[in-house]
Write a protein that holds these residues in place. Sequence first.
Motif, PDB file in Angstrom:
ATOM      1  N   ASN A  57       0.848  -1.201   0.000  1.00  0.00           N
ATOM      2  CA  ASN A  57       0.000   0.000   0.000  1.00  0.00           C
ATOM      3  C   ASN A  57       0.881   1.248   0.000  1.00  0.00           C
ATOM      4  O   ASN A  57       1.962   1.250   0.590  1.00  0.00           O
ATOM      5  N   LEU A  58       0.387   2.308  -0.643  1.00  0.00           N
ATOM      6  CA  LEU A  58       1.147   3.546  -0.737  1.00  0.00           C
ATOM      7  C   LEU A  58       0.243   4.728  -0.426  1.00  0.00           C
ATOM      8  O   LEU A  58      -0.911   4.758  -0.856  1.00  0.00           O
ATOM      9  N   LEU A  78       2.366   5.582 -11.238  1.00  0.00           N
ATOM     10  CA  LEU A  78       2.431   4.784 -10.014  1.00  0.00           C
ATOM     11  C   LEU A  78       1.891   3.391 -10.295  1.00  0.00           C
ATOM     12  O   LEU A  78       0.755   3.249 -10.743  1.00  0.00           O
ATOM     13  N   ILE A  80       1.223  -0.013  -8.209  1.00  0.00           N
ATOM     14  CA  ILE A  80       1.157  -0.368  -6.789  1.00  0.00           C
ATOM     15  C   ILE A  80       0.496  -1.731  -6.599  1.00  0.00           C
ATOM     16  O   ILE A  80      -0.593  -1.977  -7.114  1.00  0.00           O
ATOM     17  N   LEU A  84      -3.957   2.691  -2.850  1.00  0.00           N
ATOM     18  CA  LEU A  84      -3.362   4.026  -2.930  1.00  0.00           C
ATOM     19  C   LEU A  84      -4.268   5.009  -2.219  1.00  0.00           C
ATOM     20  O   LEU A  84      -5.460   5.090  -2.514  1.00  0.00           O
ATOM     21  N   ILE A  99      -2.059   5.603 -13.037  1.00  0.00           N
ATOM     22  CA  ILE A  99      -2.010   4.796 -11.817  1.00  0.00           C
ATOM     23  C   ILE A  99      -2.579   3.414 -12.104  1.00  0.00           C
ATOM     24  O   ILE A  99      -3.656   3.293 -12.685  1.00  0.00           O
ATOM     25  N   THR A 101      -3.218  -0.079  -9.691  1.00  0.00           N
ATOM     26  CA  THR A 101      -3.128  -0.658  -8.349  1.00  0.00           C
ATOM     27  C   THR A 101      -3.848  -1.999  -8.319  1.00  0.00           C
ATOM     28  O   THR A 101      -4.681  -2.298  -9.170  1.00  0.00           O
ATOM     29  N   VAL A 105      -8.447   2.853  -4.595  1.00  0.00           N
ATOM     30  CA  VAL A 105      -7.836   4.180  -4.729  1.00  0.00           C
ATOM     31  C   VAL A 105      -8.788   5.177  -4.091  1.00  0.00           C
ATOM     32  O   VAL A 105      -9.965   5.249  -4.458  1.00  0.00           O
TER      33      VAL A 105
END
Length: 168
Positions: A57-58, A78, A80, A84, A99, A101, A105
Amino acid sequence: TGAGGTGVDQAGGTISAGGVELTGSGLFSLLQSNAIGTLAANLSGPASGLNVGNGTNLAVGTVGGTSGITAGTSGVGLAIEGALAINQPITAAGGDVLIVTSGAVTQSAPVTADLLSVATRNDSGAAITLTHAGNSVAAVELSALDATLNAVAPGAISYAGAGGFDVL
């Protein structure tokens, strides 16, 4: 902290840190499967940009004296493995924010870019909730997809912004 006119290119290894702050100009590419908890970047120069791979996780947040992500026309990318959280603004002046992920998000701060493209890749679905009133993008592309990015997966998608935008 990375600084200087040439940016940073992560050729190998991984970064494992609670917070990473990047400052300087040029293109910053940290494309390994890093373990960064919170990311902040202030990249100056019209062609500055940021690409980050993260295996957990970011959060886009505050690290040191830097809050959020600011980049130029090279934009922000990004990738991930996890969720996010956009807790501080992401600004790509004249650039795109891309992005991908495997988790949800969410945001509590705005995104400013020419294009905002977000794809979740999770067979069970992952929500994309980008409803900050300050979002300012010319075009938006939001997709909840399976793990291979080839088929639609369940996942609620919400977007709101400060002005008009094209849906791609």
